[in-house]
Design an enzyme around this catalytic site. Structure first.
Site, PDB file in Angstrom:
ATOM      1  N   ARG A  51       0.847  -1.212   0.000  1.00 23.43           N
ATOM      2  CA  ARG A  51       0.000   0.000   0.000  1.00 23.43           C
ATOM      3  C   ARG A  51       0.878   1.256   0.000  1.00 23.43           C
ATOM      4  O   ARG A  51       1.974   1.236  -0.528  1.00 23.43           O
ATOM      5  CB  ARG A  51      -0.981   0.015   1.185  1.00 23.43           C
ATOM      6  N   ASN A 110      -1.011  -2.510  -7.243  1.00 28.70           N
ATOM      7  CA  ASN A 110      -2.447  -2.141  -7.248  1.00 28.70           C
ATOM      8  C   ASN A 110      -2.776  -1.058  -6.227  1.00 28.70           C
ATOM      9  O   ASN A 110      -3.594  -1.245  -5.341  1.00 28.70           O
ATOM     10  CB  ASN A 110      -3.338  -3.386  -7.055  1.00 28.70           C
ATOM     11  N   LYS A 137       2.376  -7.048 -13.568  1.00 25.26           N
ATOM     12  CA  LYS A 137       1.246  -7.764 -12.959  1.00 25.26           C
ATOM     13  C   LYS A 137       0.015  -7.658 -13.846  1.00 25.26           C
ATOM     14  O   LYS A 137      -0.381  -6.559 -14.253  1.00 25.26           O
ATOM     15  CB  LYS A 137       0.944  -7.171 -11.577  1.00 25.26           C
ATOM     16  N   HIS A 187      -2.911 -12.737 -11.786  1.00 29.45           N
ATOM     17  CA  HIS A 187      -4.033 -13.065 -10.899  1.00 29.45           C
ATOM     18  C   HIS A 187      -4.975 -13.935 -11.745  1.00 29.45           C
ATOM     19  O   HIS A 187      -5.654 -13.421 -12.634  1.00 29.45           O
ATOM     20  CB  HIS A 187      -4.736 -11.797 -10.399  1.00 29.45           C
ATOM     21  N   LEU A 205      -8.997 -13.216  -2.048  1.00 32.96           N
ATOM     22  CA  LEU A 205      -9.193 -13.659  -3.427  1.00 32.96           C
ATOM     23  C   LEU A 205      -7.873 -14.138  -4.014  1.00 32.96           C
ATOM     24  O   LEU A 205      -6.865 -13.456  -3.809  1.00 32.96           O
ATOM     25  CB  LEU A 205      -9.763 -12.516  -4.274  1.00 32.96           C
ATOM     26  N   HIS A 227      -5.555  -4.488   5.078  1.00 35.25           N
ATOM     27  CA  HIS A 227      -6.714  -3.586   4.997  1.00 35.25           C
ATOM     28  C   HIS A 227      -7.057  -3.201   6.427  1.00 35.25           C
ATOM     29  O   HIS A 227      -6.999  -4.064   7.320  1.00 35.25           O
ATOM     30  CB  HIS A 227      -7.935  -4.300   4.394  1.00 35.25           C
ATOM     31  N   ALA A 280     -11.159  -7.846   0.315  1.00 33.03           N
ATOM     32  CA  ALA A 280     -10.482  -9.150   0.243  1.00 33.03           C
ATOM     33  C   ALA A 280      -9.024  -8.972   0.630  1.00 33.03           C
ATOM     34  O   ALA A 280      -8.362  -8.059   0.142  1.00 33.03           O
ATOM     35  CB  ALA A 280     -10.576  -9.689  -1.173  1.00 33.03           C
TER      36      ALA A 280
END
Ligand code: DOR
Ligand code: ZN
Length: 346
Positions: A17, A41, A99, A136, A219, A251, A263
């Site tokens: 993050r 991400n 990715k 993924h 996930l 998270h 997730a």
């Protein structure tokens, strides 16, 4: 008291993050790992070398002085990614891998790939220069059952990519099914897979123990026990195609415990201790080092780490701290539902 010494491990799949969360979670990884592949991400995602370099600087600032740690940066593949820019980013050493998120598959994947065919020229360019693609592996069609999305991705998308581009270095990330273990085992030499500690520790019942357990929601979603057993089998086997990618995914507790919870499992803190316990429970401790410290490095063609860590078995189960404080907020740390006797000494 039993103790083992192994090459200090790498974690080939982490989410750090940004900002306050980054500052809090980076030291949890750098304590036990020498290198990590850092996922792109963020919001907005890391789309080019310049952004990856800036992000790497922010990560480096959060590494405690006592730890020597190398973040390996990735770029988020979109249907607009420019293959020449990607080549330059790879050749300059700024970026380690790319990715691929199917659009909508998971956290912050909205800008991902809708149509694999549109990114085939980029993947072809990557195959030529040896740049790895990290995938993924889940389809996003709402009519496909959530427990089948990995298998359907393999059949409909991954098989196509691997057949078209056998020279492409592909990591099928965080595999969860027997079908994935078989597809990777039988696939060409450039196809490998990462496995998380939570998919080795839990099956899908863990999402519903006496009520709904949002902290076990990740996930790809946890699968049946038969699939967990298949993952255990390949992780313990020393097969060089399988290695640790923790997918540690912090998270804030309030966003996990919500009417639309995020997730992700934040597992880095006790990752090595939990893995030591699982490997011991299966009489395979001697294969732990291959899984955490050798197989991934060999696939990515980087040197094996020189440092070592000691993992010591205590007489009593470890009492885990289960929260990481972030100002007034907290993140729950993954602890398994079985006793863990192992402690890491660095
Ligand atoms: O559970 C997950 N969390 N799976 C992913 O693929 C992404 C991750 C995240 O970034 O939170
Ligand atoms: Zn991930």
């Amino acid at each position: 008291m039993k103790e083992i010494e192994i090459i200090k491990p790498d974690d080939w799949h982490v989410h750090f993050r940004d900002n306050e969360i980054l500052k809090a979670v980076v030291p949890e990884t750098t304590r036990h790992f020498v290198r990590s592949i850092v996922m792109p991400n963020l919001i907005p995602p890391i789309l080019n070398a310049r952004q990856a370099i800036e992000y790497k600087k922010r990560i480096k600032k959060a590494i405690p002085a006592k730890d020597s740690f190398e973040p390996l940066m990735t770029i988020y593949l979109t249907e607009k990614t420019n293959k020449n820019e990607l080549k330059d980013a790879y050749n300059s050493g700024a970026v380690f891998a790319v990715k691929l998120y199917p659009a909508g598959a998971t956290t912050n994947s909205e800008s991902g790939v809708k149509d694999i065919k549109k990114v085939m020229p980029v993947l072809e360019a990557m195959a030529k220069i040896g740049m790895p693609i990290l995938i993924h592996g889940e389809v996003t069609d709402k009519e496909i059952d959530i427990f089948d999305r990995e298998k359907v991705f393999i059949d409909q998308k991954l098989d196509f990519i691997c057949k078209e581009l056998p020279e492409l270095k592909v990591t099928l990330e965080h595999i969860t099914t027997k079908e994935a273990t078989e597809y990777v085992k039988e696939g060409n030499k450039n196809l490998v897979a990462s496995i998380t500690p939570h998919h080795l520790a839990l099956n899908r019942n863990a999402i519903f123990v006496g009520g709904i357990r949002p902290h076990n929601y990740c996930l790809p979603i946890l699968k049946r026990e038969t699939h967990r057993q298949a993952l255990i089998k390949v992780a313990m086997s020393s097969n060089p195609k399988f290695f640790l990618g923790s997918d540690t995914a912090p998270h804030l507790k309030k966003y996990k415990e919500s009417d639309c919870g995020c997730a992700g499992v934040f597992n880095t803190t006790y990752c090595m201790q939990i893995l030591a316990q699982i490997f011991e429970n299966h009489n395979c401790l001697s294969n732990l080092e291959n899984f955490t410290s050798i197989n991934g490095a060999n696939h990515y063609k980087v040197n094996i780490n020189k440092q070592k860590i000691k993992i010591i078995r205590k007489n009593k189960p470890i009492k885990f701290e289960d929260k990481l404080k972030i100002n007034d907020e907290e993140i729950l740390i993954f602890t398994p539902d079985f006793p863990v006797y192992w402690e890491v000494i660095t």
